[in-house]
Design an enzyme around this catalytic site. Structure first.
Site, short mmCIF file in Angstrom:
data_model
loop_
_atom_site.label_atom_id
_atom_site.label_comp_id
_atom_site.label_asym_id
_atom_site.label_seq_id
_atom_site.Cartn_x
_atom_site.Cartn_y
_atom_site.Cartn_z
N LYS A 159 45.41 42.90 37.81
CA LYS A 159 44.48 41.91 38.35
C LYS A 159 45.22 41.10 39.41
O LYS A 159 46.15 40.35 39.11
CB LYS A 159 43.95 41.00 37.24
CG LYS A 159 42.96 39.96 37.72
CD LYS A 159 42.47 39.10 36.56
CE LYS A 159 41.46 38.06 37.02
NZ LYS A 159 41.00 37.20 35.89
N LYS B 169 41.54 45.43 39.25
CA LYS B 169 40.64 44.43 39.78
C LYS B 169 41.33 43.66 40.91
O LYS B 169 42.45 43.19 40.70
CB LYS B 169 40.23 43.46 38.65
CG LYS B 169 39.27 42.36 39.08
CD LYS B 169 38.98 41.41 37.92
CE LYS B 169 37.99 40.34 38.34
NZ LYS B 169 37.73 39.36 37.27
N ARG C 178 33.77 32.45 41.00
CA ARG C 178 34.19 31.10 40.62
C ARG C 178 33.05 30.11 40.79
O ARG C 178 32.97 29.12 40.05
CB ARG C 178 35.44 30.70 41.41
CG ARG C 178 36.65 31.53 40.96
CD ARG C 178 37.88 31.29 41.79
NE ARG C 178 38.97 32.15 41.31
CZ ARG C 178 40.14 32.29 41.92
NH1 ARG C 178 40.38 31.62 43.03
NH2 ARG C 178 41.06 33.10 41.43
N ARG D 20 46.42 30.70 41.19
CA ARG D 20 46.81 31.50 40.03
C ARG D 20 47.87 32.53 40.37
O ARG D 20 48.01 33.54 39.68
CB ARG D 20 45.56 32.17 39.44
CG ARG D 20 44.55 31.17 38.93
CD ARG D 20 43.27 31.81 38.47
NE ARG D 20 42.37 30.79 37.96
CZ ARG D 20 41.04 30.85 38.02
NH1 ARG D 20 40.46 31.91 38.54
NH2 ARG D 20 40.30 29.87 37.55
N GLU E 119 52.98 46.84 34.63
CA GLU E 119 51.84 46.27 33.91
C GLU E 119 51.13 47.34 33.07
O GLU E 119 50.78 47.11 31.91
CB GLU E 119 50.85 45.64 34.90
CG GLU E 119 51.42 44.56 35.79
CD GLU E 119 51.67 43.25 35.06
OE1 GLU E 119 51.22 43.11 33.91
OE2 GLU E 119 52.30 42.36 35.66
N TYR F 106 28.14 44.52 39.85
CA TYR F 106 26.90 43.76 39.91
C TYR F 106 25.79 44.56 40.58
O TYR F 106 24.62 44.16 40.52
CB TYR F 106 27.14 42.45 40.68
CG TYR F 106 28.23 41.60 40.07
CD1 TYR F 106 27.96 40.74 39.00
CD2 TYR F 106 29.53 41.66 40.55
CE1 TYR F 106 28.97 39.97 38.43
CE2 TYR F 106 30.55 40.90 39.99
CZ TYR F 106 30.26 40.06 38.93
OH TYR F 106 31.26 39.31 38.36
N SER G 266 32.89 40.16 42.65
CA SER G 266 31.81 39.37 43.25
C SER G 266 31.88 39.31 44.76
O SER G 266 30.84 39.41 45.44
CB SER G 266 31.85 37.95 42.67
OG SER G 266 33.10 37.33 42.94
N CYS H 286 39.64 30.26 31.78
CA CYS H 286 39.36 29.52 33.01
C CYS H 286 37.95 28.96 33.07
O CYS H 286 37.72 27.90 33.67
CB CYS H 286 39.63 30.40 34.23
SG CYS H 286 38.64 31.91 34.33
N CYS I 224 43.88 29.54 33.52
CA CYS I 224 43.62 30.54 32.48
C CYS I 224 44.44 30.35 31.22
O CYS I 224 44.64 31.30 30.45
CB CYS I 224 43.86 31.94 33.06
SG CYS I 224 42.82 32.34 34.46
#
Length: 322
Positions: free
Chosen positions: A193, A246, A203, A215, A231, A311, A272, A120, A128
């Site tokens: 995800k 995530k 982004r 997405r 998954e 972060y 983020s 992406c 993606c």
């Protein structure tokens, strides 16, 4: 007579004695954004205190991380050139590949380098994978994802972390790595995800917003429950070495459920949007940033995560050292 549970909370030393969950800097991974160009250290407006670094400025940040004792990093690349097939993602002279080689040359094995494998950030359309009629072609995309993974391994990455959410990607990556004598390179699978609004600031950072649509056909629907088990099972059978959830904070129930069905290390990505909301509230003096961040970290660990990508890592390490 009644139960006195407060006895075990009566003072600091007692609370320290009986605590079960701890935060260690060795279990934190710090994301970094590397970009083409020169003399770039550009703050990301929607992610305060996070920057894009050109390679000639990257070592400034890496030196600071070493001083703090942070040795685990996750690299995201932002190229100057984007096209329909994301060719810079698997180019041997791509931004991530050059960054990994530079880190290996300048720091040898002082850093554990995890590389994000997706398209992406590299595609002109921001999706993606490879598009056919405005939809991502799963099986064709696998060929490209495998090439990206191999190029990262050749550059010297320690761990490959595919975030594309294509079906069968772990098997395809494991196959190409094994065929090229990278049998010992682990795969950190973005197994769970969700299609989430919490990715907005990322982004901005990576210039990776889709140019059309969303997405939702390949990232997971947060309105569903139990679909994440499939998954996890698929990625485990295909050869994943880590299982990632995530985002983290809005999905603590998922982290907990996954921890009960797998023996693989569980990674939670404190994304983020979760980071930026805390930073914005702290800037306005609405919250105590340190207390909120640490409470969030303990919540993620308590839910069952072994490793946290965040972060906040630099701040956490500073607070832990006090």
């Amino acid at each position: 007579m009644f139960t006195r549970t407060r006895r075990l909370r009566r003072n600091v030393l007692t609370r320290e004695l009986v605590k079960i969950i701890s935060i260690e800097k060795s279990s934190l991974i710090y994301p970094l954004f590397v970009c083409d160009g020169e003399n770039i250290k550009s703050e990301i407006e929607s992610m305060p205190e996070q920057y894009r670094y050109s390679l000639d400025r990257l070592n400034e940040e890496l030196d600071e991380l070493l001083k703090l004792g942070i040795n685990n990093i996750l690299l995201f690349g932002i190229p100057n050139h984007k096209d329909e097939i994301g060719s810079q993602a698997y180019d041997e002279n791509g931004i991530v590949q050059r960054a990994v080689r530079q880190i290996r040359k300048d720091y040898q094995d002082k850093f554990l380098v995890v590389t994000d494998v997706c398209m992406c950030e590299y595609t002109s359309h921001g999706h993606c994978g490879i598009l056919h009629n405005h939809d991502v072609d799963n099986d064709e995309t696998l060929e490209y994802i495998a090439k990206i993974a191999l190029s990262h391994a050749k550059a010297g990455a320690d761990i490959i972390a595919p975030s594309d959410m294509m079906d069968g990607r772990i098997a395809k990556i494991r196959e190409i790595l094994d065929k090229n004598n990278f049998k010992n390179i682990p795969i950190m699978a973005y197994s769970i995800k969700y299609s989430s609004a919490y990715y907005g600031p990322f982004r901005d950072a990576a210039d990776s917003a889709p140019s059309f649509g969303d997405r939702k056909t390949y990232q997971m629907d947060f309105r569903s429950y139990n679909n994440f088990y499939r998954e996890v099972e698929a990625d485990t059978q295909e050869g994943a070495d880590f299982i990632m959830v995530k985002p983290a904070m809005a999905y603590l129930d998922v982290i907990k459920s996954v921890s009960e069905v797998t023996n693989l290390p569980i990674v939670a990505y404190n994304v983020s949007g979760e980071y930026s909301m805390v930073k914005a509230a702290a800037k306005n003096n609405w919250i105590d940033e340190e207390k909120i961040v640490m409470e969030n970290m303990y919540a993620i660990k308590r839910a069952g995560a072994d490793i946290i990508i965040t972060y906040h890592a630099k701040d956490i390490v500073k607070w832990l050292s006090k």
